[in-house]
Write a protein that holds these residues in place. Structure first.
Motif, short mmCIF file in Angstrom:
data_model
loop_
_atom_site.label_atom_id
_atom_site.label_comp_id
_atom_site.label_asym_id
_atom_site.label_seq_id
_atom_site.Cartn_x
_atom_site.Cartn_y
_atom_site.Cartn_z
N PRO A 4 13.83 12.19 -1.22
CA PRO A 4 12.81 11.58 -2.07
C PRO A 4 13.08 11.75 -3.56
O PRO A 4 12.55 11.02 -4.39
CB PRO A 4 11.52 12.31 -1.67
N GLU A 5 13.96 12.70 -3.90
CA GLU A 5 14.25 12.95 -5.31
C GLU A 5 15.26 11.97 -5.89
O GLU A 5 15.46 11.93 -7.11
CB GLU A 5 14.79 14.39 -5.47
N LYS A 6 15.89 11.15 -5.04
CA LYS A 6 16.99 10.30 -5.50
C LYS A 6 16.56 9.36 -6.63
O LYS A 6 17.31 9.14 -7.58
CB LYS A 6 17.54 9.49 -4.32
N CYS A 7 15.37 8.81 -6.54
CA CYS A 7 14.90 7.86 -7.56
C CYS A 7 13.89 8.49 -8.51
O CYS A 7 13.28 7.79 -9.32
CB CYS A 7 14.25 6.65 -6.89
N ASN A 52 13.10 -0.05 7.58
CA ASN A 52 12.83 1.35 7.24
C ASN A 52 13.24 1.65 5.80
O ASN A 52 12.56 2.40 5.10
CB ASN A 52 13.53 2.29 8.21
N PHE A 53 14.34 1.03 5.34
CA PHE A 53 14.71 1.22 3.94
C PHE A 53 13.69 0.58 3.01
O PHE A 53 13.32 1.18 1.98
CB PHE A 53 16.09 0.64 3.63
N LEU A 54 13.23 -0.63 3.31
CA LEU A 54 12.25 -1.30 2.44
C LEU A 54 10.99 -0.46 2.30
O LEU A 54 10.42 -0.34 1.21
CB LEU A 54 11.91 -2.69 2.97
N LYS A 55 10.55 0.13 3.41
CA LYS A 55 9.37 1.01 3.34
C LYS A 55 9.68 2.25 2.51
O LYS A 55 8.88 2.66 1.65
CB LYS A 55 8.95 1.41 4.76
N TRP A 56 10.86 2.87 2.75
CA TRP A 56 11.24 4.06 2.00
C TRP A 56 11.32 3.75 0.51
O TRP A 56 10.82 4.51 -0.33
CB TRP A 56 12.60 4.56 2.50
N PHE A 57 11.93 2.63 0.17
CA PHE A 57 12.08 2.24 -1.22
C PHE A 57 10.71 2.05 -1.88
O PHE A 57 10.48 2.48 -3.02
CB PHE A 57 12.88 0.94 -1.31
N ASP A 58 9.79 1.43 -1.16
CA ASP A 58 8.45 1.19 -1.72
C ASP A 58 7.72 2.49 -2.01
O ASP A 58 6.95 2.58 -2.96
CB ASP A 58 7.64 0.35 -0.72
N ILE A 59 8.00 3.53 -1.21
CA ILE A 59 7.33 4.82 -1.41
C ILE A 59 7.96 5.61 -2.55
O ILE A 59 7.25 6.13 -3.42
CB ILE A 59 7.41 5.65 -0.11
N ASN A 83 0.85 -1.19 0.00
CA ASN A 83 0.00 0.00 0.00
C ASN A 83 0.89 1.23 0.00
O ASN A 83 1.24 1.76 1.03
CB ASN A 83 -0.91 -0.03 1.23
N ARG A 84 1.28 1.69 -1.17
CA ARG A 84 2.25 2.77 -1.29
C ARG A 84 1.62 4.10 -0.90
O ARG A 84 0.58 4.49 -1.42
CB ARG A 84 2.80 2.84 -2.71
N THR A 85 2.26 4.80 0.03
CA THR A 85 1.82 6.14 0.40
C THR A 85 2.65 7.16 -0.37
O THR A 85 3.68 6.84 -0.95
CB THR A 85 2.01 6.36 1.91
N ALA A 86 2.21 8.41 -0.36
CA ALA A 86 2.87 9.44 -1.16
C ALA A 86 4.17 9.92 -0.54
O ALA A 86 5.10 10.26 -1.24
CB ALA A 86 1.92 10.62 -1.37
N THR A 87 4.22 9.94 0.79
CA THR A 87 5.41 10.44 1.48
C THR A 87 5.68 9.58 2.71
O THR A 87 4.85 8.75 3.10
CB THR A 87 5.20 11.90 1.95
N TRP A 88 6.83 9.81 3.32
CA TRP A 88 7.16 9.10 4.55
C TRP A 88 6.20 9.55 5.64
O TRP A 88 6.12 10.73 5.97
CB TRP A 88 8.60 9.40 4.95
N ASP A 89 5.46 8.61 6.21
CA ASP A 89 4.36 8.99 7.12
C ASP A 89 4.67 8.75 8.59
O ASP A 89 3.83 8.97 9.44
CB ASP A 89 3.07 8.25 6.74
N ALA A 90 5.86 8.28 8.92
CA ALA A 90 6.21 8.09 10.34
C ALA A 90 6.74 9.40 10.89
O ALA A 90 7.93 9.63 11.00
CB ALA A 90 7.25 6.99 10.48
N GLN A 91 5.81 10.30 11.25
CA GLN A 91 6.19 11.63 11.73
C GLN A 91 6.16 11.72 13.25
O GLN A 91 6.91 12.46 13.85
CB GLN A 91 5.24 12.70 11.17
N VAL A 92 5.27 10.96 13.87
CA VAL A 92 5.09 11.03 15.31
C VAL A 92 5.29 9.64 15.88
O VAL A 92 4.69 8.69 15.41
CB VAL A 92 3.69 11.55 15.67
N LEU A 93 6.12 9.54 16.89
CA LEU A 93 6.42 8.24 17.46
C LEU A 93 6.00 8.19 18.91
O LEU A 93 6.37 9.03 19.70
CB LEU A 93 7.92 7.95 17.36
#
Length: 423
Positions: free
Chosen positions: A149-152, A241-248, A99-109
């Motif tokens: 986010p611009e890397k890919c 965390n990388f796998l999630k980042w990569f998927d986004i 379920n790909r989200t538009a941005t990294w959504d882990a903002q609040v922990l």
């Protein structure tokens, strides 16, 4: 003559006084220069924040990072990635699309310890060094301190080089950038590079180390950093965390090489291997490296890889040495899906093997990946023979100076090797 001597003495005394004043003024001038340079760097970093190159927040000391648990919640941000206590796990649907989200959504922990674990008998018997890991094992996704986010985003990336590193290993990152991690285009195939980092450990010069890594990233723009402590047990957090980042952020990447910052990678041979797999149409499930089969947990308490029976008491699934391995983009996305249904494990290599097992896949063994060195006997002269490096794909382990030297020899044009050079 007496007047002349008196004059000379006066001049000498004045010159000495002037020099003392000049030296005295030098320190405050240097301090002001450093303050001004720091101000400029912070100003630039704040400007970059507005373009989503990092999440700044207030933090308090804790398990997840050097300063990590209490954050300002940003208005309009979701907290889908925050790590609340998990619901009971179900068997994963390995065919499920992420379920790909538009941005990294882990903002609040909000990641307090799972106190219920303390009441269990097996936890009381567990080696104390694993207590914090187990109590916070449900803490999975963390806010990003540095993001790219611009890397890919700029067209198709044929190969993404992803390198695990820590803040203090600046010399290793520099060596990688000058050698196998250099961003380039080879025969129309784009190669990009990223370094994965956590936060400095508590007790170190945290603020200055963080400023240094932010300045390094300002120059190279190739660092991803999350707000969890950069420890051995937290290496698995870099994986998930990388796998999630990569998927986004990386829909256009075809292959990923993932490795440590102390390996030698023969980029030409790596691209050749990818080419062979594409020709054979075997890239969909590609996961290749130095495979370890029929391994069991190490019970020696002195070992870095020690695992107590209370934590895991069965043989490991096949897995690859984490020094360096190659996988395809489709498989990386499937690994992300199944990883969310697995409890985190303190050895990252083994955790990925567990994910592959959930997909009913085994990693492919390739003799070109030497994650324990060319030979495990460290004193062997074979480990420093350039002709091996010319014919292999990955060799572990080299210092920054050794990597630069070996790269120069292998690619210098003067190296003459036999046509068939076997080990």
């Amino acid at each position: 003559e007496t007047v002349a001597r008196s004059s000379d003495a006066t001049v000498t005394a004045m010159d000495h006084l002037f020099r003392r004043k000049r030296v005295g003024l030098l320190k405050p001038l240097l301090s002001l220069s450093l303050v001004f340079a720091s101000f400029l760097m912070i100003h630039k970093l704040r400007l970059s924040e507005k373009d989503a190159f990092g999440v700044k927040h207030l933090r308090a000391a804790g398990w997840c990072g050097s300063e990590c648990f209490s954050f300002k919640k940003e208005v309009g941000k979701t907290s889908l990635g925050s790590s609340e206590s998990p619901a009971p796990r179900k068997e994963p649907d390995t065919q499920r699309v992420s379920n790909r989200t538009a941005t990294w959504d882990a903002q609040v922990l909000n990641c307090s310890e799972d106190a219920s674990v303390r009441t269990q008998d097996w936890f009381r018997r567990l080696d104390p060094r694993f207590h914090q890991f187990v109590l916070h094992r449900h803490c999975r996704y963390f806010p990003m301190l540095i993001n790219h986010p611009e890397k890919c985003a700029d067209g198709e990336v044929h190969l993404l080089m992803v390198v695990k590193s820590v803040i203090e290993q600046h010399d290793r990152r520099e060596a990688v950038r000058k050698t196998w991690g250099r961003e380039q285009t080879v025969d129309g195939k784009t190669i990009k590079t990223l370094f994965l980092l956590g936060s400095p450990n508590i007790g170190k010069d945290t603020k200055n180390l963080q400023k240094l890594i932010e300045y390094e990233d300002l120059i190279y723009k190739d660092i991803l950093q999350w707000d969890f402590m950069d420890t051995f047990f937290n290496l698995t957090l870099k994986e998930v965390n990388f796998l999630k980042w990569f998927d986004i952020y990386c829909p256009g990447v075809r292959f990923i090489f993932k490795g440590d910052d102390d390996v030698f990678v023969n980029t030409h041979n790596l691209l050749e291997l990818i080419g062979f797999k594409v020709e054979e149409r075997k890239e969909a499930d590609l996961f290749v490296g130095d495979t370890i089969s029929k391994a069991i947990p190490i019970r020696n308490r002195q070992s870095k890889y020690y695992i107590p029976k209370e934590l895991y008491d069965k043989p490991y699934p096949p897995y690859v040495g984490g020094g360096g391995f190659l996988m395809s983009s489709p498989l990386a996305r499937r690994l992300f899906v199944v990883s969310e249904d697995l409890e985190l494990y303190p050895i990252d290599d083994v955790f990925l093997g567990m994910c592959l097992q959930k997909l009913h896949l085994s990693p492919e063994l390739h003799p070109g990946f030497r994650t324990f060195g060319i030979t495990r006997r460290r004193v062997s002269s074979m480990n420093s023979e350039p002709c091996f490096y010319k014919n292999l794909i990955v060799v572990h382990k080299l210092s920054a100076q050794e990597l630069l030297k070996m790269w120069s020899v292998v690619h210098g044009g003067d190296l003459v090797c036999a046509q068939r050079f076997s080990i």
